[in-house]
Enzyme design. Structure first.
Site, PDB file in Angstrom:
ATOM      1  N   HIS A 304      -5.412  -6.482 -48.677  1.00 33.10           N
ATOM      2  CA  HIS A 304      -5.215  -5.199 -49.367  1.00 33.10           C
ATOM      3  C   HIS A 304      -4.106  -4.434 -48.674  1.00 33.10           C
ATOM      4  O   HIS A 304      -3.957  -4.498 -47.454  1.00 33.10           O
ATOM      5  CB  HIS A 304      -6.508  -4.353 -49.327  1.00 33.10           C
ATOM      6  CG  HIS A 304      -6.524  -3.282 -50.344  1.00 33.10           C
ATOM      7  ND1 HIS A 304      -5.944  -2.061 -50.140  1.00 33.10           N
ATOM      8  CD2 HIS A 304      -7.027  -3.253 -51.599  1.00 33.10           C
ATOM      9  CE1 HIS A 304      -6.108  -1.317 -51.219  1.00 33.10           C
ATOM     10  NE2 HIS A 304      -6.758  -2.011 -52.115  1.00 33.10           N
ATOM     11  N   ASP A 361     -12.065  -7.231 -55.762  1.00 36.47           N
ATOM     12  CA  ASP A 361     -12.048  -8.280 -56.793  1.00 36.47           C
ATOM     13  C   ASP A 361     -12.779  -9.547 -56.388  1.00 36.47           C
ATOM     14  O   ASP A 361     -12.985 -10.430 -57.226  1.00 36.47           O
ATOM     15  CB  ASP A 361     -10.589  -8.615 -57.144  1.00 36.47           C
ATOM     16  CG  ASP A 361      -9.901  -7.418 -57.797  1.00 36.47           C
ATOM     17  OD1 ASP A 361      -8.880  -6.947 -57.275  1.00 36.47           O
ATOM     18  OD2 ASP A 361     -10.445  -6.932 -58.806  1.00 36.47           O
TER      19      ASP A 361
HETATM   20  C1  SDX Z   1      -6.372  -4.404 -56.119  1.00 28.92           C
HETATM   21  O1  SDX Z   1      -3.743  -0.751 -54.116  1.00 28.92           O
HETATM   22  C2  SDX Z   1      -4.968  -0.703 -54.488  1.00 28.92           C
HETATM   23  O2  SDX Z   1      -5.729   0.177 -54.159  1.00 28.92           O
HETATM   24  C3  SDX Z   1      -5.369  -1.871 -55.419  1.00 28.92           C
HETATM   25  C4  SDX Z   1      -6.842  -1.948 -55.781  1.00 28.92           C
HETATM   26  C5  SDX Z   1      -7.281  -0.778 -56.646  1.00 28.92           C
HETATM   27  O3  SDX Z   1      -8.479  -0.475 -56.660  1.00 28.92           O
HETATM   28  O4  SDX Z   1      -6.405  -0.249 -57.398  1.00 28.92           O
HETATM   29  O5  SDX Z   1      -7.630  -1.994 -54.606  1.00 28.92           O
HETATM   30  C6  SDX Z   1      -7.128  -3.218 -56.615  1.00 28.92           C
HETATM   31  O6  SDX Z   1      -5.303  -4.658 -56.609  1.00 28.92           O
HETATM   32  C7  SDX Z   1      -6.941  -5.211 -54.987  1.00 28.92           C
HETATM   33  C8  SDX Z   1      -6.005  -6.394 -54.536  1.00 28.92           C
HETATM   34  C9  SDX Z   1      -6.211  -7.566 -55.506  1.00 28.92           C
HETATM   35  N1  SDX Z   1      -5.233  -8.613 -55.237  1.00 28.92           N
HETATM   36  C10 SDX Z   1      -5.590  -9.793 -54.663  1.00 28.92           C
HETATM   37  O7  SDX Z   1      -6.719 -10.050 -54.271  1.00 28.92           O
HETATM   38  C11 SDX Z   1      -4.454 -10.814 -54.574  1.00 28.92           C
HETATM   39  C12 SDX Z   1      -4.460 -11.485 -53.183  1.00 28.92           C
HETATM   40  N2  SDX Z   1      -4.041 -10.470 -52.198  1.00 28.92           N
HETATM   41  C13 SDX Z   1      -2.669 -10.447 -51.814  1.00 28.92           C
HETATM   42  O8  SDX Z   1      -1.735 -10.932 -52.676  1.00 28.92           O
HETATM   43  C14 SDX Z   1      -2.286  -9.242 -50.957  1.00 28.92           C
HETATM   44  O9  SDX Z   1      -3.256  -9.087 -50.003  1.00 28.92           O
HETATM   45  C15 SDX Z   1      -2.019  -7.917 -51.647  1.00 28.92           C
HETATM   46  C16 SDX Z   1      -0.994  -8.034 -52.705  1.00 28.92           C
HETATM   47  C17 SDX Z   1      -3.277  -7.366 -52.215  1.00 28.92           C
HETATM   48  C18 SDX Z   1      -1.518  -6.929 -50.592  1.00 28.92           C
HETATM   49  O10 SDX Z   1      -0.417  -7.505 -50.024  1.00 28.92           O
HETATM   50  P1  SDX Z   1       0.661  -6.617 -49.192  1.00 28.92           P
HETATM   51  O11 SDX Z   1       0.065  -5.378 -48.702  1.00 28.92           O
HETATM   52  O12 SDX Z   1       1.907  -6.527 -49.980  1.00 28.92           O
HETATM   53  O13 SDX Z   1       0.838  -7.512 -47.925  1.00 28.92           O
HETATM   54  P2  SDX Z   1       1.824  -8.717 -47.826  1.00 28.92           P
HETATM   55  O14 SDX Z   1       1.884  -9.455 -49.131  1.00 28.92           O
HETATM   56  O15 SDX Z   1       3.081  -8.204 -47.230  1.00 28.92           O
HETATM   57  O16 SDX Z   1       1.016  -9.641 -46.801  1.00 28.92           O
HETATM   58  C19 SDX Z   1       1.027  -9.303 -45.399  1.00 28.92           C
HETATM   59  C20 SDX Z   1       0.724 -10.628 -44.716  1.00 28.92           C
HETATM   60  C21 SDX Z   1       1.648 -11.775 -45.187  1.00 28.92           C
HETATM   61  O17 SDX Z   1       1.723 -12.718 -44.123  1.00 28.92           O
HETATM   62  P3  SDX Z   1       3.036 -12.652 -43.133  1.00 28.92           P
HETATM   63  O18 SDX Z   1       4.233 -13.032 -43.988  1.00 28.92           O
HETATM   64  O19 SDX Z   1       3.109 -11.236 -42.604  1.00 28.92           O
HETATM   65  O20 SDX Z   1       2.708 -13.687 -42.070  1.00 28.92           O
HETATM   66  O21 SDX Z   1      -0.603 -11.045 -45.054  1.00 28.92           O
HETATM   67  C22 SDX Z   1      -0.526 -12.278 -45.779  1.00 28.92           C
HETATM   68  C23 SDX Z   1       0.878 -12.418 -46.298  1.00 28.92           C
HETATM   69  O22 SDX Z   1       1.217 -13.784 -46.465  1.00 28.92           O
HETATM   70  N3  SDX Z   1      -1.494 -12.161 -46.884  1.00 28.92           N
HETATM   71  C24 SDX Z   1      -2.216 -13.178 -47.345  1.00 28.92           C
HETATM   72  C25 SDX Z   1      -3.018 -12.637 -48.352  1.00 28.92           C
HETATM   73  N4  SDX Z   1      -2.746 -11.333 -48.475  1.00 28.92           N
HETATM   74  C26 SDX Z   1      -1.791 -11.040 -47.576  1.00 28.92           C
HETATM   75  N5  SDX Z   1      -2.259 -14.489 -46.999  1.00 28.92           N
HETATM   76  C27 SDX Z   1      -3.140 -15.252 -47.695  1.00 28.92           C
HETATM   77  N6  SDX Z   1      -3.950 -14.816 -48.687  1.00 28.92           N
HETATM   78  C28 SDX Z   1      -3.919 -13.507 -49.041  1.00 28.92           C
HETATM   79  N7  SDX Z   1      -4.713 -13.055 -50.011  1.00 28.92           N
END
Ligand code: SDX
Length: 426
Positions: A304, A361
């Site tokens: 998140h 989710d």
């Molecule tokens: C919602 O914003 C809100 O409040 C949203 C929400 C709401 O109520 O409105 O809470 C609802 O959208 C919840 C999120 C649902 N999405 C998912 O579950 C999809 C999977 N999650 C990711 O794609 C990710 O965690 C995000 C998009 C939710 C957040 O990503 P960020 O903040 O943009 O972080 P990032 O992509 O820059 O990741 C930071 C690091 C990276 O690794 P590094 O390159 O730094 O080594 O964390 C890793 C990412 O690769 N990472 C993950 C991961 N999420 C982040 N690695 C593996 N699996 C994951 N799910």
């Protein structure tokens, strides 16, 4: 806390005020940055940028706190109803008993959808995704309900119409996509029971309202009702800043929510768990793929932008999965798989170092499955829950005396001035 910050640029020092929120959140007010320094800021994904001040929802990502108008979401999930929570978010206070009754009557009055709208539904290809249909149909509401001249009245009736009809429109798309007769809302049912009735009642087998599922739906929608400046809410605010009607702004919010990184994740989680199950339950392979930088696979339902601790909503939903399935004598192998996957991820160094926990989710799809909601409607369920939050945030921006058109700047990296080359010279 210092009252301002200093920026030194090209030998000159500039001072900018520091703003501190109710819970100690601190920001630099850079409203005059460009005018004073010629500089802009650059913050892809807005991870460090506040778009507004807001008194609606407070989140503490480090502590896993979520409060609507100051009330912890855990207390609302236990004691409130979705309509009461919607009232709280939109009107900045809990309703008196009489007010809540009046809202229920208004919702019943507004629960039907113009019959001509069924023609729209009938002309979508059967395989259309319900989120695309919902976004289009919400936008179409403006065509059926022209604007009232008195702004206050227009806003109130539009808000009631949206909250009441969105539920009917979602159930309609479900019925029509199956070629079944549309089921009309019943005046003797409350909001959540009426939705389940419209979704699952059939002429051959009347739907029996199950109070366990009604309560689960109340809690599900309460937990989704608002979440400060997330992607879809920021979309509603930005689109609304152009002074377009509320239906169009909400339609844009629905489109933004559809994405698998945002609200579409609840559908993606179930698809991911089903894939793992079909792969013999090999959840470790999913974890290894999620850690592999060469693999675009993400563990859906994990991570998140704000929560770097367990999403408080996921905690409640996880517990609710057990209660609902037990009370309905349902077993869902995907729930057991989800728990094993969570346990393995939370003990894995990568997930620990990246502060990756289950978000709203991860478990929500299990509950929706228990209700009989088809997977492709999971994000529609999220949208219905988030509607009060979108409306509350839109209203807060409308009421802001400094309400401005949203228009970010950029850093240009394209070519310097060139000349047009006639086609014969290329
Ligand atoms: C919602 O914003 C809100 O409040 C949203 C929400 C709401 O109520 O409105 O809470 C609802 O959208 C919840 C999120 C649902 N999405 C998912 O579950 C999809 C999977 N999650 C990711 O794609 C990710 O965690 C995000 C998009 C939710 C957040 O990503 P960020 O903040 O943009 O972080 P990032 O992509 O820059 O990741 C930071 C690091 C990276 O690794 P590094 O390159 O730094 O080594 O964390 C890793 C990412 O690769 N990472 C993950 C991961 N999420 C982040 N690695 C593996 N699996 C994951 N799910």
């Amino acid at each position: 806390m210092s009252e301002n910050v200093k920026i030194v640029f090209e030998g000159k020092t500039y001072e900018f005020p520091v703003i501190v929120g109710t819970e100690g959140e601190t920001a630099i007010d850079i409203s005059n940055l460009r005018q004073m320094t010629g500089l802009i800021t650059l913050d892809p994904g807005y991870a460090n940028t506040g778009s507004c001040s807001s008194s609606i929802t407070f989140m503490d990502g480090e502590k896993g706190i979520l409060r609507y108008r100051g009330i912890p979401v855990e207390q609302l999930a236990e004691h409130s109803s979705f309509i009461e929570t919607a009232y709280l978010l939109i009107n900045d206070r809990l309703p008196a008993k009489e007010e809540l009754n009046q809202v229920s009557v208004l919702f019943n009055d507004q629960s039907l959808v113009h019959e001509d709208m069924q023609n729209f539904y009938n002309n979508f290809p059967r395989a259309s995704h319900p989120m695309g249909i919902l976004s289009s149909m919400v936008n179409a509401l403006r065509s059926f309900y022209p604007e009232l001249q008195i702004i206050e009245e227009e806003i109130n009736i539009t808000v009631t119409r949206l909250l009441s009809k969105v539920r009917t429109m979602a159930a309609m798309s479900h019925k029509i996509s199956r070629g079944h007769k549309v089921v009309y809302p019943r005046p003797d049912y409350k909001y959540c029971a009426n939705f389940l009735h419209m979704m699952f009642d059939t002429p051959v087998r009347p739907y029996q309202i199950n109070e366990t599922l009604v309560k689960a739906l109340e809690v599900f929608w309460i937990l989704h009702a608002d979440h400060e400046q997330n992607c879809s809410t920021s979309t509603v605010r930005l689109v609304g800043s152009g002074r377009v009607n509320l239906y169009a702004a909400i339609s844009a919010g629905i489109a933004a929510l559809w994405g698998p990184l945002h609200g579409g994740a609840n559908q993606a989680v179930i698809e991911m768990l089903t894939d793992i199950q079909n792969d013999g339950g090999n959840y470790q392979r999913a974890i290894d793929r999620a850690k592999d930088k060469k693999d675009s696979f993400r563990l859906m339902g994990f991570g998140h932008r704000v929560y770097k601790a367990y999403d408080p909503r996921a905690k409640i939903l996880k517990k609710m999965c057990d209660n609902v399935l037990d009370e309905l004598y349902i077993t869902d192998p995907l729930l057991d798989l989800a728990k094993k996957l969570e346990e393995a991820a939370l003990t894995d160094d990568y997930f620990i170092e990246h502060n990756l926990y289950p978000n709203v989710d991860f478990y929500s799809g299990i509950i929706l499955r228990a209700m009989g909601i088809p997977t492709n409607m999971f994000t529609v369920m999220f949208a219905i829950g988030r509607l009060p939050g979108w409306i509350a945030q839109w209203k807060e921006s409308v009421d802001d005396p400094k309400w401005k058109l949203g228009r970010p700047r950029q850093i240009y990296t394209g070519p310097k001035e060139t000349r047009y080359i006639p086609i014969d010279e290329r």
